[in-house]
Design a protein around this motif. Sequence first.
Motif, PDB file in Angstrom:
ATOM      1  N   ASN A  14      10.733  -3.974   1.929  1.00  0.00           N
ATOM      2  CA  ASN A  14      10.672  -4.728   3.311  1.00  0.00           C
ATOM      3  C   ASN A  14      10.899  -3.264   3.556  1.00  0.00           C
ATOM      4  O   ASN A  14      11.319  -3.219   4.570  1.00  0.00           O
ATOM      5  N   CYS A  15      10.929  -2.402   3.196  1.00  0.00           N
ATOM      6  CA  CYS A  15      12.285  -0.651   3.876  1.00  0.00           C
ATOM      7  C   CYS A  15      10.277  -0.013   4.430  1.00  0.00           C
ATOM      8  O   CYS A  15      11.565   1.308   5.116  1.00  0.00           O
ATOM      9  N   ASN A  16       9.415  -0.496   4.516  1.00  0.00           N
ATOM     10  CA  ASN A  16       8.543   0.658   5.458  1.00  0.00           C
ATOM     11  C   ASN A  16       8.337   2.301   4.269  1.00  0.00           C
ATOM     12  O   ASN A  16       7.791   3.234   5.075  1.00  0.00           O
ATOM     13  N   GLN A  17       9.159   2.727   2.891  1.00  0.00           N
ATOM     14  CA  GLN A  17       8.744   3.512   2.270  1.00  0.00           C
ATOM     15  C   GLN A  17       7.312   3.990   1.943  1.00  0.00           C
ATOM     16  O   GLN A  17       7.258   5.078   1.950  1.00  0.00           O
ATOM     17  N   CYS A  18       6.895   2.950   1.587  1.00  0.00           N
ATOM     18  CA  CYS A  18       4.925   3.174   1.802  1.00  0.00           C
ATOM     19  C   CYS A  18       3.871   3.026   2.988  1.00  0.00           C
ATOM     20  O   CYS A  18       2.897   3.432   1.774  1.00  0.00           O
ATOM     21  N   THR A  22       5.580  -4.151   5.828  1.00  0.00           N
ATOM     22  CA  THR A  22       6.023  -4.233   4.697  1.00  0.00           C
ATOM     23  C   THR A  22       5.643  -4.786   3.127  1.00  0.00           C
ATOM     24  O   THR A  22       4.421  -4.335   3.123  1.00  0.00           O
ATOM     25  N   CYS A  23       5.997  -5.251   1.933  1.00  0.00           N
ATOM     26  CA  CYS A  23       5.627  -5.026   0.911  1.00  0.00           C
ATOM     27  C   CYS A  23       4.148  -6.501   0.949  1.00  0.00           C
ATOM     28  O   CYS A  23       3.006  -5.720   0.149  1.00  0.00           O
ATOM     29  N   PHE A  26       1.305  -4.099   1.806  1.00  0.00           N
ATOM     30  CA  PHE A  26       0.953  -3.047   1.053  1.00  0.00           C
ATOM     31  C   PHE A  26       0.244  -3.502  -0.183  1.00  0.00           C
ATOM     32  O   PHE A  26      -0.470  -3.234  -1.537  1.00  0.00           O
TER      33      PHE A  26
HETATM   34  S1  SF4 Z   1       6.072  -1.696  -1.362  1.00  0.00           S
HETATM   35 FE1  SF4 Z   1       5.964  -0.591   0.783  1.00  0.00          FE
HETATM   36  S2  SF4 Z   1       7.822  -2.301   1.962  1.00  0.00           S
HETATM   37 FE2  SF4 Z   1       7.718  -3.074  -0.107  1.00  0.00          FE
HETATM   38  S3  SF4 Z   1       9.950  -2.241  -1.188  1.00  0.00           S
HETATM   39 FE3  SF4 Z   1       7.848  -0.709  -1.651  1.00  0.00          FE
HETATM   40  S4  SF4 Z   1       8.339   1.032  -0.084  1.00  0.00           S
HETATM   41 FE4  SF4 Z   1       9.569  -0.852   0.620  1.00  0.00          FE
END
Ligand code: SF4
Length: 269
Positions: A14-18, A22-23, A26
């Motif tokens: 759930n790091c928001n890098q995408c 959260t996941c 995504f």
């Molecule tokens: S899907 Fe998005 S929020 Fe989840 S781990 Fe990957 S980059 Fe982070």
Amino acid sequence: MNPIELYKKLPKKNCNQCKQKTCMPFALSVIKGEAELSECPHLTNKEIELLKGSITKSDWREKLILSLKQEVRNINFRDIAEGIGAELKEDNSLAIKCIGRTFIISPDGEVTTHGHITPWMKILLLHYIRMAGKGNLSGKWVSYSELKGGMVKAFSFQRDCEEPLKELIDRDFVQTEKIFIRLGAERHKGFPTDNAWCLYLLPKLPIMILYWPREEEFESKLKIIFDSTADRFLDAESIIFLVEGLVKNVEVNSKFADRNEVIEGNTFN
Ligand code: SF4
């Protein structure tokens, strides 16, 4: 594989890098075809390949893209390149700049760019080519409702385009203007407000953003106007979608305000 099943296989950081909160959203976006697994930097190439094999995207937009591609294949790019302001490449593909990014469209309708590309972006660009508009810009600015088909969609345009853009400028005028400039906007004089920016969303589709800041008892105001030829190049509905893309782009870039570059997130969801 459904979104829950995919979610279970994600790193769940759930790091928001995408650029998703959260996941879970995504996973949903991937299944809907709006995001690519490669946007999660925590997945290895091997994991991506394995997951790809079990995902079935049921996205009607893919079908629309296929039919637009068929139509585009029947168009001679040489005949339309100049009219739509695209650059014809040696291999007969077209280079089209859209909201600060250059996209390449091959004669068989494949749309590519250096970075992520959503189905909506493909639809919009293929549609722009298919309309094959031509002629010079008039230099006469008109409101959205004056464009063909604009009257019936004027409320949506105000709600989904002008209002959110106004809020972004209200929130941080300096930062938003910096983003406009990075996307290629230029300030113009001769309009009823000093805050007038001209920005080419597509080569033949400039918009003029007019903004009046809040003054005493008067609320701030924003108006987007178009060259009177805009409806030759895109229909009223696609124009809303295009401007929404700009709003999302500015939103994404505002979140990364300290970076001195244009972020190319999911401009069109
Ligand atoms: S899907 Fe998005 S929020 Fe989840 S781990 Fe990957 S980059 Fe982070």
